[in-house]
Design a protein around this motif. Sequence first.
Motif, short mmCIF file in Angstrom:
data_model
loop_
_atom_site.label_atom_id
_atom_site.label_comp_id
_atom_site.label_asym_id
_atom_site.label_seq_id
_atom_site.Cartn_x
_atom_site.Cartn_y
_atom_site.Cartn_z
N ARG A 35 -7.64 4.65 -4.49
CA ARG A 35 -8.46 3.47 -4.77
C ARG A 35 -9.58 3.87 -5.72
NH1 ARG A 35 -11.19 0.74 0.23
NH2 ARG A 35 -12.84 2.25 -0.23
N SER A 85 -6.27 -0.18 -7.17
CA SER A 85 -5.49 0.79 -6.41
C SER A 85 -4.24 1.17 -7.19
CB SER A 85 -5.08 0.20 -5.06
OG SER A 85 -6.21 -0.04 -4.25
N THR A 131 1.42 -5.96 -3.21
CA THR A 131 0.02 -5.57 -3.37
C THR A 131 -0.37 -5.73 -4.83
OG1 THR A 131 0.30 -3.96 -1.60
CG2 THR A 131 -1.64 -3.71 -3.00
N PRO A 180 -0.05 -1.87 -8.37
CA PRO A 180 -0.43 -0.46 -8.16
C PRO A 180 0.59 0.53 -8.70
CG PRO A 180 -0.85 -1.73 -6.18
CD PRO A 180 -0.10 -2.63 -7.11
N ASN A 195 -3.65 -5.74 -7.93
CA ASN A 195 -5.02 -5.59 -8.41
C ASN A 195 -5.38 -6.80 -9.26
OD1 ASN A 195 -5.55 -2.76 -7.52
ND2 ASN A 195 -3.85 -2.31 -8.89
N ARG A 221 -2.03 6.47 -1.79
CA ARG A 221 -2.73 5.37 -2.47
C ARG A 221 -4.11 5.84 -2.87
NH1 ARG A 221 -1.70 -0.58 -0.87
NH2 ARG A 221 0.10 0.08 -2.10
N ASP A 271 -0.53 3.75 -6.72
CA ASP A 271 0.31 4.52 -5.81
C ASP A 271 1.00 5.65 -6.55
OD1 ASP A 271 -0.33 2.77 -3.76
OD2 ASP A 271 1.43 1.51 -4.09
#
Length: 355
Positions: A312, A321, A236, A280, A238, A310, A323
């Motif tokens: 956002r 996002s 994942t 993240p 950004n 998570r 974590d």
Amino acid sequence: MAFLEIENLHKTFGSNTALHRFDMQIEHGEFITFLGPSGCGKTTVLRMVAGFEAPTRGVIRIDGRDVTHLRTRQRNVGMVFQSYALFPNMTVADNIGFGLRIAHHAPHEIRKRVDEMLELIKLPSLGDRYPWQLSGGQQQRVALARALATKPQVLLLDEPLSALDAKIRISLRQDIRALQRELGITSIFVTHDQEEALSISDRIAVMNEGRIEQVGTPLEIYNFPRTRFVASFVGTLNILSGHIVDPATGRMAVDGQELTTTQSLAPDDAGKQRLLALRPEAIVLEAPAIGRNTLRATVEEVSFLGAVVRIRTRVQDAVISLDVFNDPNRVLPERGQPVALGFSHDNLLVLEEGA
């Protein structure tokens, strides 16, 4: 000289180009994964190494020998297919020994080798069973044993775990890697599953639209993606848009907020707009700190995902996002709350221009 050399491999099907100038050098005993979405060309490369497809142009060498135009049986490669491809009318033992019989080995040699393979795949008592009497995981172990029985120079695995459920996949991929290390066999593994690729590979070749986007170790591919495709496909990510203020010091600007990267930038990059990548897990909620990057953002959503929460957030046009581990004592931010996102200079990646 590498053990397996793939040079300038090109493949067209009519007017469709499936592979563009594919180059790969694979060392003896290395476990390489071709990773990418469906239709990216990874299985096409594998089939050309196996001899099932002829390249439009290019050269394939195994241990210094040009095998580009040799038949499959002349290449000494083993292949494991997604669908197992076992003979339903043959026992497990007969399936494993099939290649040896085709090569006219003596019956006692075949029996000995089959017994060795059954021990190797941890199914020593199932030689008399038929494929339909086995689970999917057991069938794939038999397919692996059949590919290894002839002692191939190169082992090719075409998405061998995709037909199995998640728990068996994890167990079997670990077994495949352990066997590969034990035998020291040069291997190519094809998958679209990033977790599989990251967990078992020595190196990964990320492919997209018939081309290699990046080759590197799992750590390099995940932590230092060079293109937007690699960064987005593996994990994942950004994505931010910013411009370079001072290449010499790594100073960037995003939405009027100054950030710093430790990545080397060319002197003539000053003023250029570039895409920035940020994982993240690299971000924490914290007050601005000296020596750290900080972005002011607003919380849009907080999602509970079990072990991870998570969060956002939004920075003008970009959604970011992050974590955090689930902690019952943690006070989570609320929607609409302004927050400061902190991350190290090392974690801000500048993607290649045009990537």
